[in-house]
Design an enzyme around this catalytic site. Structure first.
Site, PDB file in Angstrom:
ATOM      1  N   ALA A  19     110.932  17.943 -48.329  1.00 37.14           N
ATOM      2  CA  ALA A  19     109.642  18.039 -47.625  1.00 37.14           C
ATOM      3  C   ALA A  19     109.195  16.694 -47.068  1.00 37.14           C
ATOM      4  O   ALA A  19     108.009  16.454 -46.894  1.00 37.14           O
ATOM      5  CB  ALA A  19     108.583  18.590 -48.574  1.00 37.14           C
ATOM      6  N   ARG A  25     109.094  18.519 -34.025  1.00 45.35           N
ATOM      7  CA  ARG A  25     109.009  19.626 -33.069  1.00 45.35           C
ATOM      8  C   ARG A  25     107.701  20.413 -33.179  1.00 45.35           C
ATOM      9  O   ARG A  25     107.390  21.224 -32.328  1.00 45.35           O
ATOM     10  CB  ARG A  25     110.234  20.553 -33.258  1.00 45.35           C
ATOM     11  CG  ARG A  25     111.534  19.891 -32.796  1.00 45.35           C
ATOM     12  CD  ARG A  25     112.777  20.592 -33.340  1.00 45.35           C
ATOM     13  NE  ARG A  25     113.102  20.152 -34.701  1.00 45.35           N
ATOM     14  CZ  ARG A  25     114.179  20.540 -35.375  1.00 45.35           C
ATOM     15  NH1 ARG A  25     115.029  21.403 -34.840  1.00 45.35           N
ATOM     16  NH2 ARG A  25     114.403  20.083 -36.596  1.00 45.35           N
ATOM     17  N   LYS A  32     104.519  18.860 -41.114  1.00 42.55           N
ATOM     18  CA  LYS A  32     104.892  20.274 -40.916  1.00 42.55           C
ATOM     19  C   LYS A  32     104.664  21.112 -42.163  1.00 42.55           C
ATOM     20  O   LYS A  32     104.084  22.201 -42.086  1.00 42.55           O
ATOM     21  CB  LYS A  32     106.358  20.353 -40.496  1.00 42.55           C
ATOM     22  CG  LYS A  32     106.899  21.767 -40.432  1.00 42.55           C
ATOM     23  CD  LYS A  32     108.254  21.842 -39.778  1.00 42.55           C
ATOM     24  CE  LYS A  32     109.350  21.280 -40.651  1.00 42.55           C
ATOM     25  NZ  LYS A  32     110.671  21.384 -39.989  1.00 42.55           N
ATOM     26  N   LYS A 360      72.124  33.647 -49.647  1.00 38.47           N
ATOM     27  CA  LYS A 360      72.799  32.533 -50.309  1.00 38.47           C
ATOM     28  C   LYS A 360      72.200  32.378 -51.696  1.00 38.47           C
ATOM     29  O   LYS A 360      70.977  32.388 -51.822  1.00 38.47           O
ATOM     30  CB  LYS A 360      72.608  31.250 -49.495  1.00 38.47           C
ATOM     31  CG  LYS A 360      73.356  30.062 -50.033  1.00 38.47           C
ATOM     32  CD  LYS A 360      72.567  28.768 -49.978  1.00 38.47           C
ATOM     33  CE  LYS A 360      71.458  28.749 -50.984  1.00 38.47           C
ATOM     34  NZ  LYS A 360      70.708  27.481 -51.027  1.00 38.47           N
ATOM     35  N   ASN A 395      62.967  28.200 -48.539  1.00 38.88           N
ATOM     36  CA  ASN A 395      63.453  27.683 -49.831  1.00 38.88           C
ATOM     37  C   ASN A 395      63.684  26.176 -49.814  1.00 38.88           C
ATOM     38  O   ASN A 395      64.072  25.606 -50.812  1.00 38.88           O
ATOM     39  CB  ASN A 395      64.750  28.402 -50.225  1.00 38.88           C
ATOM     40  CG  ASN A 395      65.867  28.181 -49.217  1.00 38.88           C
ATOM     41  OD1 ASN A 395      65.615  28.015 -48.025  1.00 38.88           O
ATOM     42  ND2 ASN A 395      67.093  28.152 -49.695  1.00 38.88           N
ATOM     43  N   TYR A 396      63.466  25.536 -48.673  1.00 39.64           N
ATOM     44  CA  TYR A 396      63.895  24.139 -48.524  1.00 39.64           C
ATOM     45  C   TYR A 396      62.803  23.341 -47.829  1.00 39.64           C
ATOM     46  O   TYR A 396      62.275  23.763 -46.796  1.00 39.64           O
ATOM     47  CB  TYR A 396      65.177  24.126 -47.682  1.00 39.64           C
ATOM     48  CG  TYR A 396      65.823  22.787 -47.463  1.00 39.64           C
ATOM     49  CD1 TYR A 396      66.110  21.944 -48.540  1.00 39.64           C
ATOM     50  CD2 TYR A 396      66.184  22.371 -46.181  1.00 39.64           C
ATOM     51  CE1 TYR A 396      66.726  20.720 -48.328  1.00 39.64           C
ATOM     52  CE2 TYR A 396      66.813  21.151 -45.973  1.00 39.64           C
ATOM     53  CZ  TYR A 396      67.075  20.329 -47.053  1.00 39.64           C
ATOM     54  OH  TYR A 396      67.687  19.134 -46.851  1.00 39.64           O
TER      55      TYR A 396
END
Ligand code: UD1
Ligand code: CA
Length: 471
Positions: A19, A25, A32, A360, A395-396
């Site tokens: 590897a 290419r 790769k 969320k 909420n923020y």
């Protein structure tokens, strides 16, 4: 004899995965072997094969982007650095320490992801039975471009592997190619690598030249033709990457279909290998299921919905174009179309989340509904609550996140803002258009609206004054 067989069986086995290459290419800034295939790096597929073999040592040769590739290795693999990318023979040589002494070494390529462990096991068994010095897999490829060609003599014995770039016209017509999967007898491998020369078009030390060396030394060489040419497909460029991607996708889908899942349109459906889906579930066109997603029996998902790392219980319905990430959806829930369930969303049995609703870190109790156009973040919502259209949890405040807690059987009217931290007690009713800034006691009504004013005839008078129709 029995003792001798015992020794053969106990031989040490080293597995090396190559590897280190740049993957020129691919024309990519990314190595790769790190390009993703069904949610995993290309390299992860041959590593799975390497892990399934009864090996005593497992090494991966790294070079180009060595640090990033090393980081992608699971436990049990040793990274071995190839400091200069001087070819596949040079790469294997870096791992000499792992194949010193008696035994065999299997070499795999990091760019051949369709290969199965069963095929390599057959090669290894065959190699040991024949007591071969070198065994390697070959395949007939309809398009052998780029592969090393297997050159055999009139009696069919392997003479050499000739790389595409070094082949003459006659050799280029050979359609039997080297798959890049080898078994070597350790002592021979070590000796042969030491004698490699880089006398070729690419000026590289080819691992494939070891085959001709074994032939010259009259050692046993076996080129084992594998019927399944597809398994041997390598990835050198992005066209081949797409090709193997499609094959792996089909493999996963066929496994699901055989286990009782309906995949309406396999070519547009992407399911990663770690996903589980229960029987009689239906995946509609364009569905993507990723990561550790688990889907129960009798669900309908899609079309065009993406689910990542989520649990969806039986008989849930997730309609068109939803995005669901790290969420838990209970049995018989209904979600979408066009819902976005973000991490930490938990829907209890039978809850419903409709179109253009984003959640969320929010729990909806059993039978609760948020059917239209809402943002629900950091909220705990009780059972059978109705969340009206356009409800927003604020909420923020630019610094911190705050919680909204809504009790069972609450009715939240449309266009409500809940300014957190805030609590709405059981059974309370929040009138449409209210901005809730203070806790609402159980059973109470909360209402905040500017009083409405009526000026009779005002609109008609204005029209007359301006003297024309509205455009
Ligand atoms: C190689 C074989 C070819 C075979 C084909 C099968 C050689 C010389 N040729 O060609 O006969 O048909 O695979 O797919 O072996 N690598 C390193 N270090 C290097 C160069 C390469 O680790 O210095 C690694 C690459 O990362 C890759 C593997 O070795 O995983 C094969 O290299 P690649 O350049 O793709 O070889 P091919 O041209 O495909
Ligand atoms: Ca290759």
């Amino acid at each position: 004899m029995a003792i001798a067989r015992g020794i053969v069986a106990a031989r040490t086995l080293t597995v090396l995965v190559l590897a280190a290459g740049r993957g020129t290419r691919m024309r990519s800034a990314v190595a790769k072997v790190l390009h993703p295939v069904l949610g995993r790096p290309l390299l992860a597929w041959p590593l799975e094969v390497a892990r399934a073999l009864p090996a005593t040592h497992r090494g991966v040769i790294v070079g180009f982007q060595a640090e990033a590739v090393t980081k992608a290795l699971p436990a049990g693999f040793e990274a071995i650095l190839q400091p200069k990318l001087w070819g596949t023979g040079h790469a294997v040589r870096q791992a000499r320490r792992l194949f010193a002494g008696e035994g065999d070494t299997v070499v795999l390529s990091g760019d051949t992801p369709l290969l199965t462990a069963a095929t390599v096991r057959r090669l290894l068994a065959d190699h040991r039975r024949r007591r071969a010095t070198v065994s390697f897999l070959t395949a007939r490829q309809a398009d052998p471009t780029g592969y090393g060609r297997v050159v055999r003599d009139e009696s069919g014995e392997v003479r050499a592997i000739v790389e595409h770039d070094d082949a003459d016209a006659a050799t280029l017509r050979v359609d039997e190619v080297n798959a890049g999967v080898y078994c070597f007898e350790n002592r021979f491998l070590d000796r042969a690598l030491g004698r490699l020369r880089a006398a070729n078009r690419q000026e590289e030390y080819y691992l494939t030249d070891v085959i001709a060396a074994a032939v010259r030394a009259r050692l046993a060489v076996a080129g084992v033709l594998c019927d399944d040419a597809e398994e041997m497909l390598g990835v050198n460029d992005r066209v081949q990457l797409a090709r193997v991607h499609a094959v792996l996708r089909t493999r996963v889908l066929e496994r699901l279909m055989r286990a009782g899942v309906t995949v309406v349109d396999p070519p547009s459906t992407w399911v990663e290998p770690g996903v589980r889906v229960g029987a009689d579930s239906v995946l509609l066109p364009g569905t993507t299921l990723q990561g550790a997603t688990v889907i129960g029996a009798g669900c309908r998902i899609g079309p065009h919905t993406r689910v990542r790392d989520s649990r969806i219980a039986q008989e849930a319905l997730v309609r068109d174009c939803c995005v669901i990430e790290e969420a838990t959806i209970g049995p018989r829930c209904q979600v979408g179309p066009f819902a976005h369930l973000r991490p930490g969303t938990r829907l209890a049995a039978g809850a419903r989340v409709g179109n253009f609703v984003e959640t969320k870190k929010t729990r909806l109790g059993a039978g609760a509904k948020a059917s239209h156009l809402s943002y629900l973040g950091d909220a705990q919502i009780g059972r059978r609550v109705n969340v009206g259209a356009g409800t927003i949890t604020c909420n923020y405040d630019g610094y911190s996140k705050f919680k909204t807690v809504i009790g069972d059987d609450v009715f939240i009217g449309s266009d409500t803002q809940l300014v957190a931290p805030v609590r709405v007690g059981k059974g309370a009713l929040v009138a449409a258009g209210t901005t809730v800034t203070k806790d609402v006691p159980a059973g109470a009504l909360a209402l905040s609206r500017a009083p409405q004013k009526i000026v009779a005839g005002w609109a008609d008078r204005r029209r007359k004054l301006l003297g024309k129709k509205q455009s």
